[in-house]
Scaffold this motif. Structure first.
Motif, PDB file in Angstrom:
ATOM      1  N   UNK A  62       0.828  -1.223   0.000  1.00  0.00           N
ATOM      2  CA  UNK A  62       0.000   0.000   0.000  1.00  0.00           C
ATOM      3  C   UNK A  62       0.856   1.263   0.000  1.00  0.00           C
ATOM      4  N   UNK A  63       1.970   1.206   0.784  1.00  0.00           N
ATOM      5  CA  UNK A  63       2.874   2.370   0.821  1.00  0.00           C
ATOM      6  C   UNK A  63       3.470   2.635  -0.551  1.00  0.00           C
ATOM      7  N   UNK A  64       3.856   1.516  -1.220  1.00  0.00           N
ATOM      8  CA  UNK A  64       4.441   1.685  -2.561  1.00  0.00           C
ATOM      9  C   UNK A  64       3.404   2.284  -3.513  1.00  0.00           C
ATOM     10  N   UNK A  65       2.172   1.759  -3.392  1.00  0.00           N
ATOM     11  CA  UNK A  65       1.109   2.268  -4.263  1.00  0.00           C
ATOM     12  C   UNK A  65       0.811   3.743  -3.950  1.00  0.00           C
ATOM     13  N   UNK A  66       0.767   4.082  -2.621  1.00  0.00           N
ATOM     14  CA  UNK A  66       0.519   5.473  -2.226  1.00  0.00           C
ATOM     15  C   UNK A  66       1.641   6.400  -2.682  1.00  0.00           C
ATOM     16  N   UNK A  67       2.864   5.888  -2.568  1.00  0.00           N
ATOM     17  CA  UNK A  67       4.016   6.684  -3.004  1.00  0.00           C
ATOM     18  C   UNK A  67       3.940   6.972  -4.496  1.00  0.00           C
ATOM     19  N   UNK A  68       3.521   5.932  -5.244  1.00  0.00           N
ATOM     20  CA  UNK A  68       3.372   6.111  -6.688  1.00  0.00           C
ATOM     21  C   UNK A  68       2.271   7.133  -6.996  1.00  0.00           C
ATOM     22  N   UNK A  69       1.142   6.987  -6.246  1.00  0.00           N
ATOM     23  CA  UNK A  69       0.040   7.943  -6.443  1.00  0.00           C
ATOM     24  C   UNK A  69       0.461   9.364  -6.092  1.00  0.00           C
ATOM     25  N   UNK A  70       1.207   9.507  -4.978  1.00  0.00           N
ATOM     26  CA  UNK A  70       1.654  10.828  -4.539  1.00  0.00           C
ATOM     27  C   UNK A  70       2.584  11.445  -5.553  1.00  0.00           C
ATOM     28  N   UNK A  71       3.491  10.626  -6.094  1.00  0.00           N
ATOM     29  CA  UNK A  71       4.438  11.116  -7.104  1.00  0.00           C
ATOM     30  C   UNK A  71       3.690  11.613  -8.342  1.00  0.00           C
ATOM     31  N   UNK A  72       2.721  10.795  -8.756  1.00  0.00           N
ATOM     32  CA  UNK A  72       1.939  11.193  -9.922  1.00  0.00           C
ATOM     33  C   UNK A  72       1.118  12.451  -9.638  1.00  0.00           C
ATOM     34  N   UNK A  73       0.594  12.546  -8.403  1.00  0.00           N
ATOM     35  CA  UNK A  73      -0.184  13.730  -8.027  1.00  0.00           C
ATOM     36  C   UNK A  73       0.672  14.983  -8.018  1.00  0.00           C
ATOM     37  N   UNK A  74       1.886  14.876  -7.454  1.00  0.00           N
ATOM     38  CA  UNK A  74       2.805  16.017  -7.445  1.00  0.00           C
ATOM     39  C   UNK A  74       3.169  16.441  -8.871  1.00  0.00           C
ATOM     40  N   UNK A  75       3.415  15.410  -9.713  1.00  0.00           N
ATOM     41  CA  UNK A  75       3.747  15.697 -11.106  1.00  0.00           C
ATOM     42  C   UNK A  75       2.584  16.407 -11.798  1.00  0.00           C
TER      43      UNK A  75
END
Length: 570
Positions: A62-75
């Motif tokens: 879940x952390x990996x998925x959230x990190x990916x989502x956060x990265x995409x959101x920041x981008x």
């Protein structure tokens, strides 16, 4: 986030329940092999370890998925910020107002340009299409609305229109509105992004140019526009002519455009005028030139034209405009006028010479005749008929002598343009005239009222002003009302750097309705008085004008006469 937490809790609960069931079955199967307490301890440790490992695995995923989502959101946020920055920069660079209209919810958003260009503050700006339409000029609103809603029903996705939009101060600006329609999968418009551009200056310039074009097309003066520079060894090429040019010269526009104005030259064209024109072009100077030119059919005519240089924004010469007029008739009138002036000058000279000769040649025999008549007066003549003849001859001789003296006075006035002037006190001059006419004044009942301001004294010919006062005063005495006290009012005041003298009496007056044009004429009489010669007012006007002044008269029968004289100090 809450949904993710619930999912993790449920997964963890399911795993724990599944593990508890498995271990429960194992405990039943192996209860005879191990001690129950020991077995329960091992089972709890294993269960906790298994569920902890499972939970860690899930959380890690879940952390990996959230990190990916956060990265995409920041981008995505950075891209949105970049896009907004570009949007703001483009809006500022183009000075456009960006309008975002959500058609379904009727929500309208405006860029900062609505404040800078139209002067509205945030509290004044509406968030619906109604505010937009309400601020469109009444003459443009209905047509623009019809075009817009008709467009929304069409399949095209681009729209534009021009209209006037109201500013915060109540004035209007012309705008060009361009819109792009966004539609849903069913083809229904859901959003409209627009860019509004202020085109007031362009529109006003367009109106101004249209008016200028109308003037150029309607004016009766010929107008030619040429290139800026010489065409080889010829004058600059013609690029435009108006209809009046064709009427004046006979050349149609298609015949003359691209040609040089040199085609208007001919055998009688003055080379000096051509040289002056060339010099003006080289020096880029405005000029007015007159010259003989030739029409398409070969007829010559006088052309007066103005050369006007036209410069661009970089102050570089771009064109020449020539405004032209056919002055052939004016030139003809000028020649006739010059000829007439020459003839009149010659006739005037001849008349002057004739008057000199006449006055000189008549004066000598007239003096002899007067002397002889004086001698005859001392001789006693018994014949009554002869005595009457001699009396008539004496009267005629004296009248002829007075006439010659009058004409001599007039000639002196007319032939003396630069009379001597000196500082004169108007009050003192009039006092002297009153003293000289005191005998006449004492014979009648009169009231003399004077008002002379000190500042009215100026340089003038003293003998002329004495003569003027004498003539006006003796006329007032001569033409007084029979049964009324004579009242004479004389005043002098300063008006706009001019001395204004008003001479007024309450005498029998003059009928100006019948005699206005003859009042100051030579030998004009308006009353049947035996000693009236009709010369006084003519001399007065001649002397006033000889000193650079003006005289006007107001008079009414049995109500008196008023003369107003003005003498400029400079």
């Amino acid at each position: 986030m809450k949904n993710k937490s619930t999912q993790i809790a449920l997964i963890y609960l399911l795993i724990a329940l599944f593990a508890a069931i498995i271990f429960h079955k194992m405990s039943v199967s192996y209860s005879n092999v191990f001690d129950l307490q020991e077995y329960n301890f091992i089972k709890d440790i294993f269960l906790i370890s298994l569920t902890a490992g499972a939970l860690k695995f899930i959380l890690t995923k879940n952390d990996k998925r959230n990190s990916s989502y956060l990265s995409e959101l920041q981008k995505t946020n950075e891209e949105i910020k970049e896009s907004n920055d570009r949007y703001d920069i483009v809006a500022k660079a183009t000075s456009d107002i960006i309008r975002d209209w959500n058609i379904q919810s009727d929500k309208l958003q405006w860029s900062l340009g609505i404040e800078t260009i139209f002067g509205y503050n945030k509290s004044q700006i509406g968030d619906s299409s109604a505010w937009w339409f309400d601020n469109i000029h009444a003459e443009d609103s209905i047509l623009m609305s019809i075009k817009l809603y008709s467009f929304l029903e069409e399949k095209t996705d681009k729209w534009q229109d021009e209209y006037r939009f109201k500013c915060a101060d109540g004035t209007y600006k012309y705008v060009l509105d361009k819109g792009f329609i966004i539609k849903d999968k069913f083809g229904k418009p859901i959003r409209m992004i627009g860019a509004i551009q202020d085109i007031t200056n362009q529109k006003e310039e367009e109106i101004r140019l249209r008016l200028l074009e109308t003037v150029i097309l309607q004016t009766k003066d010929s107008i030619i526009i040429t290139e800026a520079n010489f065409n080889g060894d010829q004058l600059p090429k013609i690029v435009y002519v108006n209809p009046a040019f064709s009427l004046m010269t006979g050349y149609q526009a298609f015949e003359i455009i691209g040609q040089s104005p040199d085609i208007f030259k001919g055998s009688k064209t003055n080379p000096k005028a051509i040289a002056e024109m060339i010099s003006s072009i080289r020096n880029q100077q405005e000029n007015i030139i007159e010259m003989i030119c030739y029409k398409r059919n070969g007829d010559e005519f006088w052309l007066r034209f103005t050369m006007i240089p036209i410069f661009n924004n970089e102050q570089q010469l771009s064109h020449w405009i020539s405004i032209q007029k056919d002055v052939t008739e004016i030139k003809k009138q000028e020649r006739e006028k010059e000829q007439l002036i020459t003839e009149l000058t010659k006739k005037n000279t001849d008349l002057k010479q004739f008057s000199y000769i006449t006055s000189h040649n008549l004066r000598a025999p007239l003096s002899n005749l007067t002397g002889l008549l004086n001698l005859v007066e001392d001789i006693k003549i018994d014949d009554e008929e002869l005595q009457d003849i001699l009396n008539g001859l004496s009267t005629s001789t004296h009248l002829l002598n007075d006439t010659i003296n009058d004409l001599t006075k007039i000639m002196v006035i007319k032939e003396t343009p630069n009379i001597a002037k000196e500082e004169v006190s108007i009050a003192q001059v009039f006092e002297k005239v009153c003293t000289q006419t005191n005998v006449l004044l004492n014979t009648i009942d009169h009231n003399l009222i004077t008002d002379f301001k000190k500042e009215t004294d100026f340089k003038i010919n003293k003998s002329y002003i004495e003569s003027i006062f004498t003539n006006l005063l003796t006329n007032s005495i001569k033409y007084k009302s029979a049964n009324t006290q004579l009242i004479i009012e004389i005043s002098a005041s300063l008006v706009n750097q001019s001395t204004m003298i008003i001479f007024k009496d309450n005498g029998i007056g003059i009928d100006l309705d019948r005699n206005k044009d003859k009042v100051f004429g030579l030998y004009q009489k308006f009353h049947n008085y035996p000693d009236s010669k009709g010369l006084g007012l003519y001399l007065v006007k001649s002397q006033v004008e000889g000193m650079g002044g003006t005289i006007t008269i107001e008079s009414e029968v049995n109500a008196g006469t008023k003369f107003v004289m003005k003498f400029p100090h400079n």
